[in-house]
Design a protein around this motif. Sequence first.
Motif, mmCIF file in Angstrom:
data_model
loop_
_atom_site.group_PDB
_atom_site.id
_atom_site.type_symbol
_atom_site.label_atom_id
_atom_site.label_comp_id
_atom_site.label_asym_id
_atom_site.label_seq_id
_atom_site.Cartn_x
_atom_site.Cartn_y
_atom_site.Cartn_z
ATOM 1 N N ARG A 159 0.829 -1.207 0.000
ATOM 2 C CA ARG A 159 0.000 0.000 0.000
ATOM 3 C C ARG A 159 0.863 1.257 0.000
ATOM 4 O O ARG A 159 1.925 1.285 0.604
ATOM 5 C CB ARG A 159 -0.933 -0.003 1.201
ATOM 6 C CG ARG A 159 -1.982 -1.093 1.072
ATOM 7 C CD ARG A 159 -3.045 -0.984 2.109
ATOM 8 N NE ARG A 159 -4.013 -2.068 1.912
ATOM 9 C CZ ARG A 159 -5.115 -2.187 2.589
ATOM 10 N NH1 ARG A 159 -5.426 -1.300 3.517
ATOM 11 N NH2 ARG A 159 -5.937 -3.197 2.345
ATOM 12 N N THR A 160 0.347 2.278 -0.680
ATOM 13 C CA THR A 160 1.056 3.552 -0.776
ATOM 14 C C THR A 160 0.060 4.698 -0.918
ATOM 15 O O THR A 160 -1.053 4.485 -1.408
ATOM 16 C CB THR A 160 2.034 3.564 -1.971
ATOM 17 O OG1 THR A 160 2.768 4.786 -1.962
ATOM 18 C CG2 THR A 160 1.321 3.409 -3.300
ATOM 19 N N THR A 161 0.473 5.877 -0.506
ATOM 20 C CA THR A 161 -0.287 7.108 -0.756
ATOM 21 C C THR A 161 0.471 8.014 -1.724
ATOM 22 O O THR A 161 0.106 9.161 -1.923
ATOM 23 C CB THR A 161 -0.543 7.877 0.566
ATOM 24 O OG1 THR A 161 0.720 8.189 1.161
ATOM 25 C CG2 THR A 161 -1.399 7.066 1.528
ATOM 26 N N ARG A 162 1.504 7.478 -2.323
ATOM 27 C CA ARG A 162 2.452 8.253 -3.112
ATOM 28 C C ARG A 162 1.825 9.046 -4.270
ATOM 29 O O ARG A 162 2.170 10.204 -4.498
ATOM 30 C CB ARG A 162 3.517 7.309 -3.653
ATOM 31 C CG ARG A 162 4.504 7.986 -4.549
ATOM 32 C CD ARG A 162 5.570 7.037 -4.984
ATOM 33 N NE ARG A 162 6.466 7.711 -5.894
ATOM 34 C CZ ARG A 162 7.355 7.095 -6.612
ATOM 35 N NH1 ARG A 162 7.493 5.794 -6.509
ATOM 36 N NH2 ARG A 162 8.127 7.755 -7.434
ATOM 37 N N TRP A 163 0.948 8.438 -5.031
ATOM 38 C CA TRP A 163 0.521 9.071 -6.275
ATOM 39 C C TRP A 163 -0.789 9.852 -6.164
ATOM 40 O O TRP A 163 -0.925 10.894 -6.775
ATOM 41 C CB TRP A 163 0.418 8.045 -7.395
ATOM 42 C CG TRP A 163 1.746 7.459 -7.770
ATOM 43 C CD1 TRP A 163 2.829 8.131 -8.282
ATOM 44 C CD2 TRP A 163 2.156 6.106 -7.643
ATOM 45 N NE1 TRP A 163 3.880 7.271 -8.485
ATOM 46 C CE2 TRP A 163 3.492 6.008 -8.108
ATOM 47 C CE3 TRP A 163 1.534 4.945 -7.197
ATOM 48 C CZ2 TRP A 163 4.203 4.828 -8.140
ATOM 49 C CZ3 TRP A 163 2.238 3.750 -7.223
ATOM 50 C CH2 TRP A 163 3.557 3.706 -7.692
ATOM 51 N N TYR A 164 -1.763 9.329 -5.485
ATOM 52 C CA TYR A 164 -3.078 9.963 -5.480
ATOM 53 C C TYR A 164 -3.486 10.508 -4.114
ATOM 54 O O TYR A 164 -4.624 10.935 -3.938
ATOM 55 C CB TYR A 164 -4.138 8.983 -6.008
ATOM 56 C CG TYR A 164 -4.019 8.753 -7.497
ATOM 57 C CD1 TYR A 164 -4.502 9.695 -8.400
ATOM 58 C CD2 TYR A 164 -3.417 7.608 -8.006
ATOM 59 C CE1 TYR A 164 -4.394 9.491 -9.765
ATOM 60 C CE2 TYR A 164 -3.305 7.399 -9.374
ATOM 61 C CZ TYR A 164 -3.791 8.346 -10.244
ATOM 62 O OH TYR A 164 -3.691 8.157 -11.599
ATOM 63 N N GLY A 165 -2.584 10.470 -3.122
ATOM 64 C CA GLY A 165 -2.889 11.039 -1.826
ATOM 65 C C GLY A 165 -3.899 10.249 -1.011
ATOM 66 O O GLY A 165 -4.442 10.754 -0.034
ATOM 67 N N THR A 166 -4.180 9.034 -1.417
ATOM 68 C CA THR A 166 -5.046 8.128 -0.669
ATOM 69 C C THR A 166 -4.406 6.752 -0.713
ATOM 70 O O THR A 166 -3.645 6.453 -1.634
ATOM 71 C CB THR A 166 -6.484 8.120 -1.242
ATOM 72 O OG1 THR A 166 -7.345 7.423 -0.354
ATOM 73 C CG2 THR A 166 -6.538 7.497 -2.621
ATOM 74 N N GLU A 167 -4.704 5.931 0.265
ATOM 75 C CA GLU A 167 -4.057 4.623 0.332
ATOM 76 C C GLU A 167 -4.560 3.697 -0.778
ATOM 77 O O GLU A 167 -5.763 3.468 -0.904
ATOM 78 C CB GLU A 167 -4.306 3.978 1.694
ATOM 79 C CG GLU A 167 -3.448 2.754 1.902
ATOM 80 C CD GLU A 167 -3.509 2.243 3.320
ATOM 81 O OE1 GLU A 167 -2.536 2.498 4.057
ATOM 82 O OE2 GLU A 167 -4.518 1.613 3.668
ATOM 83 N N LEU A 168 -3.629 3.213 -1.564
ATOM 84 C CA LEU A 168 -3.928 2.329 -2.692
ATOM 85 C C LEU A 168 -2.949 1.162 -2.691
ATOM 86 O O LEU A 168 -1.815 1.290 -2.235
ATOM 87 C CB LEU A 168 -3.786 3.090 -4.016
ATOM 88 C CG LEU A 168 -4.697 4.295 -4.210
ATOM 89 C CD1 LEU A 168 -4.261 5.107 -5.405
ATOM 90 C CD2 LEU A 168 -6.150 3.854 -4.353
#
Length: 170
Positions: free
Chosen positions: A151-160
């Motif tokens: 999981r990351t919030t890197r690109w869209y500012g939400t956890e994906l």
Amino acid sequence: MELLCTDRLRLRAWTTDDADLARLADLYSRDEVTRWLGGAPTVSPAELVERWRLVHQLDPAHGCWAIEPRSGGPPAGTVLLKPLPHGVGEVEVGWHLHPDSWRLGYATEAARAVVDRAFDDGLLEVYAVVRPGNEASLRVCQKLGMQALGRTTRWYGTELEAFRLEAPAE
């Protein structure tokens, strides 16, 4: 304008004709679709088509295309290949399908076609991002052979959930 053909699908640019705009309005007004996208688009279908045309104009390798069954009927949805926001040359593959076209393998087939073309054109890797809980899209990533990155919030500012697929070695 046709981009690619597979055994069952034709990938082409969305247009501003009435049938395409009606299908886009229907697709992006459905909660069962937009809940996985972070909400419905805030622009009209015609404005979406124009944005997607500009993405393609900036780089002909990128775009958001209609997934059209070769057997007939309305577009099944959208497949995209575009730069990730806040990325450094990272490219995303994605898919948004109408519920009447779910579970037919169209997302995997369309994504595979645009990814294979991108790899043939020299792209070294492609990413996908999926909202947690979107089991259908998680399965598409698995079918494509993508590596789970967590999981990351890197690109869209939400956890994906993030996935990566590298181009095959020559």
